[in-house]
Structures are given as structure tokens and as C-alpha cells.
Design a protein around this motif. Structure first.
Motif, mmCIF file in Angstrom:
data_model
loop_
_atom_site.group_PDB
_atom_site.id
_atom_site.type_symbol
_atom_site.label_atom_id
_atom_site.label_comp_id
_atom_site.label_asym_id
_atom_site.label_seq_id
_atom_site.Cartn_x
_atom_site.Cartn_y
_atom_site.Cartn_z
ATOM 1 N N SER A 36 34.357 -6.762 -29.051
ATOM 2 C CA SER A 36 33.510 -7.079 -27.899
ATOM 3 C C SER A 36 32.047 -7.290 -28.268
ATOM 4 N N GLN A 37 31.651 -6.879 -29.488
ATOM 5 C CA GLN A 37 30.267 -7.064 -29.942
ATOM 6 C C GLN A 37 30.257 -7.811 -31.277
ATOM 7 N N PRO A 38 30.684 -9.083 -31.278
ATOM 8 C CA PRO A 38 30.824 -9.811 -32.552
ATOM 9 C C PRO A 38 29.502 -10.001 -33.288
ATOM 10 N N GLN A 39 28.391 -10.145 -32.562
ATOM 11 C CA GLN A 39 27.113 -10.348 -33.243
ATOM 12 C C GLN A 39 26.698 -9.106 -34.023
ATOM 13 N N GLN A 40 26.828 -7.941 -33.393
ATOM 14 C CA GLN A 40 26.508 -6.701 -34.092
ATOM 15 C C GLN A 40 27.477 -6.481 -35.254
ATOM 16 N N ARG A 41 28.754 -6.768 -35.023
ATOM 17 C CA ARG A 41 29.754 -6.610 -36.084
ATOM 18 C C ARG A 41 29.391 -7.441 -37.305
ATOM 19 N N GLU A 42 29.069 -8.698 -37.094
ATOM 20 C CA GLU A 42 28.769 -9.589 -38.214
ATOM 21 C C GLU A 42 27.438 -9.226 -38.866
ATOM 22 N N ARG A 43 26.472 -8.796 -38.060
ATOM 23 C CA ARG A 43 25.175 -8.398 -38.623
ATOM 24 C C ARG A 43 25.342 -7.207 -39.564
ATOM 25 N N LEU A 44 26.017 -6.162 -39.096
ATOM 26 C CA LEU A 44 26.200 -4.978 -39.930
ATOM 27 C C LEU A 44 27.116 -5.254 -41.120
ATOM 28 N N HIS A 45 28.151 -6.064 -40.883
ATOM 29 C CA HIS A 45 29.049 -6.372 -41.991
ATOM 30 C C HIS A 45 28.305 -7.138 -43.085
ATOM 31 N N GLY A 46 27.414 -8.036 -42.684
ATOM 32 C CA GLY A 46 26.621 -8.765 -43.662
ATOM 33 C C GLY A 46 25.706 -7.842 -44.458
ATOM 34 N N LEU A 47 25.050 -6.901 -43.761
ATOM 35 C CA LEU A 47 24.191 -5.930 -44.444
ATOM 36 C C LEU A 47 24.997 -5.073 -45.414
ATOM 37 N N LEU A 48 26.197 -4.692 -44.990
ATOM 38 C CA LEU A 48 27.038 -3.845 -45.828
ATOM 39 C C LEU A 48 27.474 -4.586 -47.088
ATOM 40 N N LYS A 49 27.884 -5.826 -46.947
ATOM 41 C CA LYS A 49 28.319 -6.596 -48.117
ATOM 42 C C LYS A 49 27.148 -6.864 -49.069
ATOM 43 N N THR A 50 25.983 -7.129 -48.518
ATOM 44 C CA THR A 50 24.809 -7.336 -49.365
ATOM 45 C C THR A 50 24.476 -6.079 -50.148
ATOM 46 N N TRP A 51 24.567 -4.934 -49.486
ATOM 47 C CA TRP A 51 24.305 -3.660 -50.179
ATOM 48 C C TRP A 51 25.313 -3.422 -51.289
ATOM 49 N N ARG A 52 26.588 -3.706 -51.036
ATOM 50 C CA ARG A 52 27.592 -3.512 -52.082
ATOM 51 C C ARG A 52 27.287 -4.383 -53.294
ATOM 52 N N GLU A 53 26.870 -5.603 -53.043
ATOM 53 C CA GLU A 53 26.524 -6.492 -54.147
ATOM 54 C C GLU A 53 25.322 -5.963 -54.923
ATOM 55 N N SER A 54 24.332 -5.453 -54.204
ATOM 56 C CA SER A 54 23.098 -5.001 -54.857
ATOM 57 C C SER A 54 23.318 -3.754 -55.702
ATOM 58 N N THR A 55 24.278 -2.923 -55.334
ATOM 59 C CA THR A 55 24.536 -1.682 -56.077
ATOM 60 C C THR A 55 25.730 -1.787 -57.011
ATOM 61 N N GLY A 56 26.399 -2.914 -57.016
ATOM 62 C CA GLY A 56 27.589 -3.061 -57.847
ATOM 63 C C GLY A 56 28.738 -2.190 -57.398
ATOM 64 N N ALA A 57 28.833 -1.952 -56.107
ATOM 65 C CA ALA A 57 29.882 -1.075 -55.580
ATOM 66 C C ALA A 57 31.258 -1.688 -55.802
ATOM 67 N N PRO A 58 32.164 -0.989 -56.472
ATOM 68 C CA PRO A 58 33.492 -1.548 -56.739
ATOM 69 C C PRO A 58 34.387 -1.466 -55.502
ATOM 70 N N VAL A 59 35.036 -2.560 -55.198
ATOM 71 C CA VAL A 59 35.980 -2.603 -54.074
ATOM 72 C C VAL A 59 37.395 -2.690 -54.641
ATOM 73 N N PRO A 60 38.259 -1.738 -54.322
ATOM 74 C CA PRO A 60 39.622 -1.784 -54.865
ATOM 75 C C PRO A 60 40.409 -2.968 -54.312
ATOM 76 N N THR A 61 41.045 -3.695 -55.208
ATOM 77 C CA THR A 61 41.868 -4.848 -54.813
ATOM 78 C C THR A 61 43.234 -4.840 -55.488
ATOM 79 N N GLU A 62 43.400 -4.059 -56.548
ATOM 80 C CA GLU A 62 44.661 -4.054 -57.293
ATOM 81 C C GLU A 62 45.751 -3.367 -56.475
ATOM 82 N N PRO A 63 46.879 -4.014 -56.266
ATOM 83 C CA PRO A 63 47.962 -3.387 -55.497
ATOM 84 C C PRO A 63 48.514 -2.147 -56.212
ATOM 85 N N ASN A 64 48.894 -1.174 -55.430
ATOM 86 C CA ASN A 64 49.543 0.028 -55.959
ATOM 87 C C ASN A 64 50.998 -0.313 -56.269
ATOM 88 N N PRO A 65 51.397 -0.289 -57.532
ATOM 89 C CA PRO A 65 52.785 -0.681 -57.859
ATOM 90 C C PRO A 65 53.826 0.287 -57.334
#
Length: 487
Positions: A438-467
Motif C-alpha cells: 500500500s506504500q510503494p513509494q516508501q517501499r522503493e525508497r527504503l529498499h534503494g537505500l538498503l541496497k546502496t548500503w549493502r554495496e557500500s559495505t560489501g555486505a554478502p547476500v546468500p544466493t547459493e542453494p542449500n543442497p
């Protein structure tokens, strides 16, 4: 090497600290600092935070002498990563301590992703505030839980009592205490919390031409839930509150509070009251099976408010006004530059993500605290315990996720399913209504800030499937727990 953005953040922190150095000039020269840090002490587990069962008259009296922070946060939702954030002044992607231990938590057939193990030891190339304060002329001591390495001495402390890599009381709150040399002489009926209080009083009372900085890091109220028998009996006979009603937890909290009272009496008797800063907070949310953070959702191990919001106050004679509160969102990383500014210590040549609280303590409004974002990153798994009502699903208190708070808005991102949860904490502190759709603008704003922060700190995001992931086994276990919960 730190990123360009990280370097900018660091430089901004340096500049901010330099601007606000005037605060220390108005305080007593080289104040002592008593930093009381509890374990698993929840947001509402003290009288000054609204408990209707636990008794904390000494903490309440101290809180009334200074500034209470109503939106204070831990750097993580469980012990080791939160303490690493505290000591380093850095978010978890920088020090890479993400969980207690590095192995997978929970059943291997549950959870779709491989976790990011990180490390379980704070790197020795990271400077702590203890290093900085000692270099500024302080006698530094740590008493109690350490949890970041085998020995805290290399991290800037002159004195250590009972601090090891252990995250819980060595063998409970009564002897024997295992491989803790300092506790080998513990009498059989000595309660650990009381012994740590004794050691704190002795440290403070030592003759020295240097000011002191004591990090009193109690094991309490971490499991095992074990109180002094006479206090347990007292609370068994007390009328339960609507919020809290656990007699043994109440007894553990009173033992801490009594000890705080004894330490304050000792400081008073030494004539050091007006020259001693007192800081109090906790490492993460309360232990869910024994306490409550209501109206907040969650508890230790979850990234809902109940898992990361902490009680906190600071008493700084001559700077803080008695009976004041601060609603600005702050985080335990902020204590690093705060301690440096309080003591006249220099910040180290490394990224520091926290911001000094000294302007807030002096009553000076500062827009930095209202506009900045706070972040949490947990690329791992933390299994449930017997309480299940304050987490996203029935198997894990937390699955891999990142969190941002900006102003009154808070966004959760979960990496297994890409789920986003958005909450307005001003209207909904209990995080009960997800506004992501219901609040897509706030969602996208915060999500953008969060992704930028992860990039700036080199935060690892798990992507490898658990076998080993077994969707059917996970579904069966969720159904079993759901049936048990609703029975």
C-alpha cells in the motif's frame, strides 16, 4: 579497502566529532566512565521502561538522573554480532561476525540457502574504543562476558576478569565455573552476578593517577535462568504483572540491580560521583520464553523491534539534564565515537559507522539523528526456541535478511523469497501491518537505500542453494509446530 562511500561516511563522522568537541570542554576534565552492559535484557525489563513485576529501584534512580533513550538499538539481534558492532563501531559486514558461531543453525534440511558463515572472532586489526580510551590516558577494565575472542586484553583492556570466548555463564551462575582461572576460587554458594559486582567495586577503588573506564558486561540475564533462592522465593509470592510474571527472571534482574546500587554507593564514597559518566544498555532483545517486550513484536534473535530495541540511559554530570528523554533512533555503534568524545580520545584511522551522541546528551538538536538510516544485516539462520509468536515463521527466529530504519519507517528484506515488509513504527510499533503493497513509494525508497548500503559495505547476500533442503520435510515440520501452537 573501504569503498568511496564508506570513506565519505568516516570523514563525516570525524568532522561531526570535531564540531561537537565543545561538549567535553564544559564537563569535568577526564571523567571516569562506568559502562554497564547486560545480556538478553529486554526493552521493558526495567521499572523505568515500564515493567510491572521486575524491581529495579537502583537502575530507575540512575535513569532519572540522566537521559533515557526510547529508540535505542543493538547492532544485531543476538550476542556476538551485537558486541562486535559495539566494540568496533562498525556494522556487521565490516567485522563479519554475523551469528554466534559460524556453523549453520537449525536443521540442515530446512532453509533454502547456504548461510554466510563469517567469523567468530573480532579481528585484531580492528581498533576498539578501549584502544582509543587507553591511549587517551585511561585505565581500562572489562569484567564479565566478552564473547569475541579467547582473551579481551589485546583489544585495549588493561584488566580482564572472567572474559573468554564463552557466550553464557561458564557453568551457570554458581560454581564450578569451568576453565575460568579468575573464578577458580569461587565459594560454592557465590552467585556469579554478585562476584562480578565485587570485582567492579575493587577495580574502581584502586589507587591510580589515571581516570578509569570500566566495561561491566554482566552474563545476566542470559540463560540458564537461575536466580538467588531467596529472591526467587520473594517473586514467587508476588502478584504477577500483566506484562511480566517470571519469578526467576525477576530474581536475576534484582541481583543485577542490587549490584548496581552497591557500585554507585562505592563511587559516592570515593567522592567520584560528579566526575563519573554512567552508561547503561543491553546487547539484544529479551529472552522470549521468560519475558516480554510488548507492545513490540519479537525477542532475542528476531529483527522485529523486540529483538533489537534496547533500554538505554546515560548520566553525564554537568551535561545531561535529569529526567530527560530522547526519541531519536540511536544504535550501539554510536557509543564508539561517543566514548571517544567523552574522554578526549582520538578516533582511529578506520571506518566508524556510529555518530557521537554528545550533542543529544547536551540537549542540542541535531538533524543527523532524524534523517540518517540505521541498518542490520543477517545472512544466516537462527533457529526457534519454544516461543513462536514473534517471528516471521515457525522454524526460525530469523532467516537471511537485511533491515533498514529511516525516520519512522522500517523495511525488512528476506533473501529466501524476496519478501519485503514495511512498517510505520510511529503508528505501528508492534509491526503488525505490512505496508509494502500500500506504500510503494516508501517501499522503493527504503529498499534503494538498503541496497546502496549493502554495496557500500560489501555486505554478502546468500544466493547459493542449500543442497540438503527438503521442502516436504520443512512443510511437515511447520505444520507440526502450527498444530502444537494452536492446540
Amino acid at each position: 579497502m573501504p569503498s568511496k562511500l564508506a570513506s565519505v561516511v568516516y570523514c563525516c563522522v570525524i568532522a561531526f566529532s570535531a564540531v561537537s568537541q565543545g561538549v567535553i570542554a564544559s564537563a569535568a576534565d577526564k571523567p571516569n566512565v562506568l559502562f554497564i552492559f547486560l545480556d538478553d535484557f529486554g526493552w521493558r525489563d526495567a521499572g523505568f521502561m515500564g515493567s510491572d513485576f521486575y524491581e529495579t529501584p537502583n537502575l530507575d534512580a540512575l535513569a532519572a538522573r540522566g537521559m533515557v533513550f526510547t529508540h535505542a538499538y543493538a547492532g544485531a539481534a543476538n550476542c556476538a554480532p551485537s558486541r562486535a558492532c559495539l566494540l568496533s563501531g562498525q556494522y556487521s559486514p565490516r567485522h563479519e561476525i554475523y551469528n554466534v558461531g559460524t556453523s549453520r543453525r537449525g536443521k540442515r534440511t530446512h532453509g533454502r540457502l547456504m548461510h554466510i558463515p563469517g567469523t567468530d572472532t573480532l579481528r585484531t586489526d580492528i581498533r576498539t574504543w578501549a584502544h582509543c580510551v587507553r591511549e587517551a590516558g585511561y585505565r581500562t577494565g572489562t569484567i564479565g562476558k566478552w564473547h569475541l575472542s579467547d582473551d579481551p586484553i589485546p583489544y585495549g583492556f588493561d584488566f580482564n576478569f572472567a572474559g573468554t570466548h564463552s557466550g553464557s555463564p561458564p557453568r551457570g551462575y554458581y560454581p564450578p565455573h569451568g576453565n575460568i582461572p579468575e573464578l577458580a576460587d569461587a565459594p560454592k554458594d557465590e552467585y556469579l552476578t554478585n562476584r562480578l559486582t565485587d570485582e567492579a567495586i575493587e577495580f574502581i577503588g584502586q589507587d591510580s593517577d589515571r581516570p578509569w573506564f570500566l566495561y561491566l558486561t554482566h552474563f545476566a540475564v542470559h540463560t540458564p535462568i537461575q536466580g538467588e533462592p531467596e529472591l526467587v522465593k520473594k517473586y514467587q509470592q508476588k502478584q504477577p504483572g500483566q506484562l511480566h510474571d517470571h519469578p526467576v527472571m525477576a530474581a536475576m534482574i534484582e541481583s543485577v540491580d542490587r549490584g548496581v546500587g552497591r557500585i554507585i554507593d562505592s563511587i559516592d564514597s570515593l567522592g567520584q560521583t560528579e566526575n563519573t559518566i554512567i552508561v547503561f544498555t543491553s546487547d539484544n532483545g529479551g529472552y522470549g520464553p521468560a519475558t516480554s517486550m510488548k507492545p513490540l513484536k519479537g525477542y532475542k534473535g528476531t529483527y522485529y523491534e523486540g529483538g533489537i530495541r534496547e533500554p538505554m540511559f546515560i548520566v553525564w554530570p554537568g551535561v545531561t539534564k535529569a529526567g530527560t528523554t530522547c526519541d531519536a533512533p540511536v544504535i550501539n555503534l554510536d557509543l564508539f565515537p561517543t566514548f571517544c568524545e567523552m574522554t578526549g580520545a582520538k578516533l582511529p584511522d578506520q571506518p566508524i559507522d556510529g555518530v557521537s551522541l554528545c550533542p543529544l546528551l547536551a540537549g542540542e538538536p541535531d538533524g543527523v539523528f532524524e534523517s540518517r538510516s540505521l541498518f542490520w544485516h543477517f545472512p544466516a539462520y537462527l533457529q526457534s526456541y519454544q516461543r513462536l509468536d514473534g517471528q516471521r515463521d515457525l522454524l526460525y527466529r530469523s532467516r537471511p535478511c537485511s533491515i533498514i530504519r529511516n525516520g519512522t519507517w522500517k523495511l525488512h528484506e528476506y533473501f529466501e523469497d524476496g519478501g519485503l515488509e514495511l512498517y510505520d513504527l510511529q503508528a505501528d510499533p508492534g509491526e503488525s501491518t505490512n505496508l509494502a503493497e500500500s506504500q510503494p513509494q516508501q517501499r522503493e525508497r527504503l529498499h534503494g537505500l538498503l541496497k546502496t548500503w549493502r554495496e557500500s559495505t560489501g555486505a554478502p547476500v546468500p544466493t547459493e542453494p542449500n543442497p540438503d533442503f527438503d521442502a516436504d520435510d520443512e512443510a511437515r515440520e511447520i505444520a507440526r509446530r502450527l498444530k502444537k501452537r494452536d492446540a
